[in-house]
Structure formats: structure tokens, C-alpha cells
Design an enzyme around this catalytic site. Structure first.
Site, short mmCIF file in Angstrom:
data_model
loop_
_atom_site.label_atom_id
_atom_site.label_comp_id
_atom_site.label_asym_id
_atom_site.label_seq_id
_atom_site.Cartn_x
_atom_site.Cartn_y
_atom_site.Cartn_z
N ASP A 86 0.45 -3.35 13.89
CA ASP A 86 -1.12 -3.05 14.31
C ASP A 86 -1.55 -4.34 14.95
OD1 ASP A 86 -3.34 -1.77 14.49
OD2 ASP A 86 -3.74 -1.56 12.18
N ASP A 121 -7.43 -1.79 20.15
CA ASP A 121 -8.45 -0.85 20.58
C ASP A 121 -9.83 -1.14 20.06
OD1 ASP A 121 -6.74 -0.27 18.25
OD2 ASP A 121 -8.16 1.73 18.26
N GLY A 184 -9.80 5.43 13.72
CA GLY A 184 -11.12 5.63 13.42
C GLY A 184 -11.60 6.68 12.30
#
Length: 625
Positions: A86, A121, A184
Site C-alpha cells: 500500500d 490515491d 474509501g
């Protein structure tokens, strides 16, 4: 990504990385490089194929950064299988801006040998305004464009908060990446907003590239795994196994329990017969943390194993229906799922029977197809006869009185089935004779359904024995096979002639083959649908408008397929977008010349995306004719 088995949007597939293949669906346990206490042998013994770690944590810790750059991330965390990293986006969401930009963190992931690299992102929160979420979608796409290369597996998260149109837009844009996480969603998972998650997953999945893995970021609790997989999620990551262990929480597939409140570990647990809960409570913190983490991971992978088995036997939908009653939030999510039209992605039938529980089952894809066909069936203006339960014995031959009434009139005949009415000719077609009913009547639904039928065709009445005459004007069995054909191929013309010979099983009386002269046109399957012979395909090819029910290939593949060999995805040039998985299709060139007949492995909406595996399992090639 290659797909092997499917049910709806769920699939068992394979995704290749530099450090090995990942069979999906699966979980990537989150490995904290500062707290790595499980060995690769222990992880793999539970079923772990791949793990995820955080490149931001590694980069901002000098000793970890140096070791990773020197020896690679696999040596750093002592795992030799696929590793996803990540980027620090979640840390940015929790703590604010981080000190590295997108290019830096992506390059660092490449430098340390990550198999799946995640861009930095913009995390979209449920409470974000539409303008904030749209800006995040656009900036995330810009960041993908600046680092996306063909020499690495780049994960491009799909963002958009709770706004459906933004999730759709993001899914289409991010499909340029080779790996597609849905981002999200952690705040929604933590607050049990599963119905919102259903919408997010569906909008993300059906608008992205089907050939690429879908990963639900942070979706690490097994309570929602089955729902997510049914809607198209392939991979999850989970830190819950260690978070719960830190709080002395024992994970089960349906929830968690406090270590102090359980009597014993279940038999499937790696702790069973080795430790009692009391002994573990008294153990030192490090030992307790490791052992509880192993148990919790096992619970997670037990659920994944069950889900895979359900996909293979075509009972995942049924499993989700069962799961929906475990928590009110799950039931709400289930009802939200039913509000979507996912019919194009479901097989024409399942290997398993369809369970009828309650009125929500009427929203099932298979019943929706029946109802839609029934609506078209009664719109022909002919008088429609309704045959109730007392007059119709399902599973038995049609009574002589009803058969005479049918064959001496041209009326529409509908039979009562689970308190709705469907064409009599579909008595054996999935799911009509493959339904296991609850036996609980739904009188209100029945009355509303009859009223709905009357609004379509006022010429409706219930059957009585005075119906019919003496002169036979049609044959029920021939009408039956043509109506099945209409239902299966969405066609209004008849494929079969009255002169065609119908061969039935001597043991059961069920239709087996339909022949014209000495040639078989079609065989009736156990699910009541038709399997075309190459001769039947030739007849159909001359009847249906191009490209309906066709998969189009080039000449080289066509020559191969004409000999009876399967069609591979990479040779598919085009196809009918309305093809239903499991249904028979014709394999042709772009001029409509027939090569073969077979059944499609995926829907027409999915077929153009895949590049690996079998698109059509061929029954016969034209060279057999």
C-alpha cells in the site's frame, strides 16, 4: 486474470504475479513490518497465498527502508509469495498529508520489489461533498496516468465516496490500471453501512474491466465476505486478525467473542486441544497475541474456503441469503442487492436447486426472467387461462382434461407456481421444477400478480373443465419445445416444426432429443433448456438477426473451432452483449458464417474483457455436419 468457475459476478480465478499465482477469492493478511511475528510456514499452513504490507511505513522508518532497498521487501518481511504494498493513502486519511508524493512512493515500491504496487490515491470519505469526491476521482486518475507502466502491476483504487455516478466514472477511468482496489470503504465497514457498500461494489464492478482483479480495501471481516464475492470482489486484505487479537477478541465467521467469555476453542481452530481459553488468558502477551492471530486467520480462511466451495456448486446466492439473516445490517444490504438488475451476469441456470424462502425470493434473477417472459407471453391478445394449484399437480403429467383444452384452443395457459402464474410450457424449465419451496402461501402477492396480468391482458379467466373442443389444432409437446426456445433465445419465431420427431425417455417421459429426419436439432437438458447440435445451430443461424446469440472469431480460430475445439477469449473479436452465461451460442465469423455451437462461459457483457481461458465450450463444429 483467468476465470475457472463462476456464479453471478462471483468467480474462482487466477491472477499471476512475479512471485507466483494467486487463486481468488482470497485474503491478503496485512503484515506490519514492525510487528511481524508469524512465519511464512505458519501463514501458508492456514492458506495464505499473498500478503500486503505498507510501503509508507517502510520508507519512513530508516532501518526498514535500508533493509528493503538492500534485500527487497520479501526478505524484509520473510515471505516468498506475492506481496502487495500500500502507498500510505490510508495513513494520509487518518493523520493528514504524508511527506512523499505519488511518484516517489510508487518508485520506492518498485525499488523494493513489490509484486503489486499501489498509487498514492485520494481517499474519499462518506461525508465528502460531491465536489470533493469528484475532485478526488479526477486527481487519483491523474496520478495513475503519471506512473502507469506495462512493466509493473499497478493498483489503481476506485474512489468516489457514496456517489454512484462517481464510482462508475472512477471504475471506467481506473480500468487502465492492471489491478483494481475499491477504496474509501473502511468507514462504511466500521459503521455497518453494508447497503451502501453493496451499491459501491456493484457500480465499481460492472463498470470496470472484468479481466482484472477487484480488491476491497480494508474489507477484512468474514461477516461480509460472501456478499462481496457474490458481487464481484476477488481479493480482500485484513488487519482484523491482529486487531482483534490485541483486544482478546476471538474471531468466528459470524462475528467475534471475548476470550474471557468462551468455554473452548472450536474444533477447526489451530488452538483446539492445545490451549484452553483460561490458559491463553494467563499466557504472556506476546504468546497470546500470536496464538489468537493464528486462530483469527484460520476463521477468515475457513470462510473463504466455504465461499469457494459454494461458487463451485452454484450455491453462493443461497449462502448469502442465509447470511442475510445474521444481522439487520446484512438483511438491509441483501434487499439493496435485490433492487439491482444483475440478471445479465447470472447463468441461465444453476447446478443447484433454487430455494424459495419468502416474498423477497420473487426478486431473484431467475424469477424475474420468468415474470418478464410471462408478460410478453400474455401480450399477444389471446385469451389467457389460469390453472390453479388444485387443478395442476406439478411434477406429474398434464391431466387429460387440461391437455385437451390446450390442444383444442389457441389460448395462453398459465400454471400457478409459488403463488405466481407462468407459461405452462415452461413446467420443466429452470427454476420451475428445480425449486425447493417453503410452502408458506403469499396470498397478497398472488392477488396482486393476477391483477397485474389482467392489466396486461383483460381476457383472463380461471380454468374450468368446459374449456376446449373436439378438434385438435396444436400439439402440446411441440408447443412446449418452441416456447422453451423462445424463452432461452429471446426469439418470437418457432425453431421446431410439427413434423419434427420428439424422442422421450422411456423411464421418465421427459423430452430428450428433437430430430428432423435423421438429424438431431437439439437435446433437452436436465434443467429444461436446449442444447443445440451443429445442425440446430445452422437452422438458428438462418433465423436470428446478426449478431444475436453469436460469438464472432477470426478465420484462424474459426477453422480450429469448426473441428469441435473450444473458443479461447483471446480470439473473440466481438459478441452479442446480451449473451447469458451457460446459454448456447453460435460461433461465426463477422459475416455470420457458422463455425461451431457451444455454451458461453461468461455473459456477453464480460466476454470482450477476458484474454485468458475458454470463452465458449464447443459442442460440435461445422465439419461434423
Amino acid at each position: 486474470m483467468q476465470m475457472f468457475f463462476k456464479e453471478g459476478l462471483a468467480r474462482i480465478g487466477k491472477f499471476s504475479t512475479p512471485h507466483g499465482d494467486i487463486e481468488t477469492p482470497t485474503i491478503m493478511p496485512v503484515i506490519n513490518p514492525n510487528l511481524n511475528f508469524l512465519t511464512k510456514e505458519e501463514l501458508k499452513s492456514i492458506g495464505v497465498q499473498a500478503v500486503i504490507t505498507n510501503s509508507y511505513i517502510i520508507k519512513r522508518t530508516a532501518s526498514l527502508e535500508q533493509e528493503a532497498l538492500k534485500s527487497g521487501v520479501h526478505r524484509l518481511i520473510n515471505f516468498d509469495g506475492p506481496i502487495m504494498t500500500d502507498s500510505g493513502t490510508f495513513q494520509s486519511y487518518v493523520y493528514g498529508d504524508i511527506e512523499y508524493d505519488n511518484r516517489e512512493i510508487v518508485q520506492f515500491q518498485k525499488d523494493i520489489g513489490s509484486d503489486i504496487i499501489t498509487i498514492l490515491d485520494i481517499f474519499t470519505k462518506p461525508q465528502d461533498s460531491y465536489e470533493q469526491a469528484k475532485s478526488a476521482v479526477q486527481e487519483t486518475y491523474r496520478r495513475l496516468k503519471e506512473v502507469n507502466t506495462s512493466d509493473a502491476i499497478i493498483a489503481g483504487p476506485i474512489q468516489g465516496s457514496v456517489y454512484p455516478d462517481l464510482r462508475i466514472e472512477s471504475a471506467k477511468l481506473m480500468s487502465e490500471a492492471s489491478y483494481l482496489p475499491i477504496g474509501g470503504v473502511v468507514p462504511l465497514l466500521e459503521s455497518y453501512r453494508y447497503s451502501d457498500l453493496v451499491n459501491i461494489i456493484i457500480n465499481s464492478k460492472i463498470n470496470s474491466d472484468f479481466s482484472k482483479p477487484i480488491h476491497l480495501f480494508g474489507g477484512g471481516h468474514p461477516m461480509f465476505f460472501a456478499f462481496s464475492v457474490l458481487l464481484g470482489v476477488d481479493i480482500f486484505d485484513s488487519a482484523s486478525y491482529i486487531k482483534y487479537a490485541k483486544d482478546n477478541r476471538v474471531l468466528y465467521t459470524e462475528g467475534t467473542r471475548n476470550l474471557k467469555e468462551i468455554r473452548d476453542f472450536p474444533e477447526w481452530s489451530p488452538l483446539f486441544s492445545k490451549y484452553s481459553p483460561v490458559e491463553l488468558i494467563k499466557a504472556d502477551e506476546k504468546t497470546r497475541l500470536k496464538l489468537l492471530s493464528l486462530h483469527n486467520l484460520k476463521a477468515i480462511f475457513n470462510e473463504i474456503t466455504e465461499i469457494k466451495e459454494r461458487i463451485y456448486e452454484n450455491t453462493l446466492y443461497q449462502y448469502v441469503e442465509e447470511k442475510s439473516m445474521a444481522h439487520p445490517a446484512l438483511y438491509k444490504a441483501y434487499m439493496e442487492m435485490l433492487s439491482h438488475n444483475l440478471g445479465p451476469f447470472w447463468n441461465i441456470s444453476l447446478k443447484s436447486p433454487l430455494y424459495f424462502f419468502n416474498s423477497s425470493t420473487y426478486k431473484n434473477t431467475f424469477i424475474r426472467r420468468l415474470v418478464k417472459f410471462t408478460e410478453a407471453y400474455v401480450r399477444n391478445g389471446k385469451r389467457t387461462i389460469l390453472i390453479g394449484y388444485r387443478q395442476w399437480r406439478h411434477g406429474f403429467p398434464v391431466s387429460e382434461d387440461i391437455l385437451r383444452a390446450y390442444e383444442t384452443t389457441d389460448y395462453n395457459f398459465l400454471i400457478e407456481w409459488n403463488d405466481i402464474f407462468i407459461p405452462m410450457e415452461l413446467e420443466n424449465t429452470y427454476p420451475v421444477s428445480q425449486m425447493v419451496p417453503s410452502g408458506i402461501p403469499h396470498h397478497n402477492y398472488r392477488d396482486e400478480y393476477v391483477d397485474w396480468l389482467k392489466s396486461i391482458n383483460p381476457e383472463i379467466s380461471f380454468y374450468d373443465t368446459s374449456l376446449g373442443g373436439d378438434e385438435k389444432i396444436r400439439n402440446y409437446t411441440h408447443s412446449k419445445i418452441n416456447e422453451v426456445y423462445h424463452f432461452q433465445f429471446n426469439s418470437h419465431n418457432d425453431l421446431f416444426l410439427d413434423s419434427d420427431k420428439i424422442i422421450k425417455s422411456k423411464a421418465t417421459g421427459h423430452i430428450r432429443n428433437i430430430k428432423r429426419g435423421d438429424r438431431i436439432i437439439a437435446t433437452m437438458r436436465n434443467d429444461g433448456f436446449l442444447t443445440l447440435s451443429i445442425y440446430g445451430g445452422k437452422l438458428l443461424n438462418g433465423m436470428l438477426d446478426f449478431p444475436k446469440s453469436r460469438v464472432i472469431v477470426g478465420g484462424d480460430s474459426g477453422e480450429f473451432n469448426s473441428q469441435g475445439f473450444n473458443v479461447f477469449f483471446k480470439f473473440v473479436e466481438d459478441c452479442d452483449r446480451d449473451i447469458i452465461a451457460g446459454n448456447d451460442v453460435m460461433v461465426t465469423d463477422n459475416s455470420g458464417n457458422l463455425y461451431a455451437v457451444g455454451h458461453a462461459t461468461v455473459s456477453g457483457k464480460e466476454m470482450r474483457f477476458y484474454r485468458k481461458g475458454i470463452a465458449v465450450k464447443v459442442h460440435e463444429g461445422i465439419k461434423k455436419l
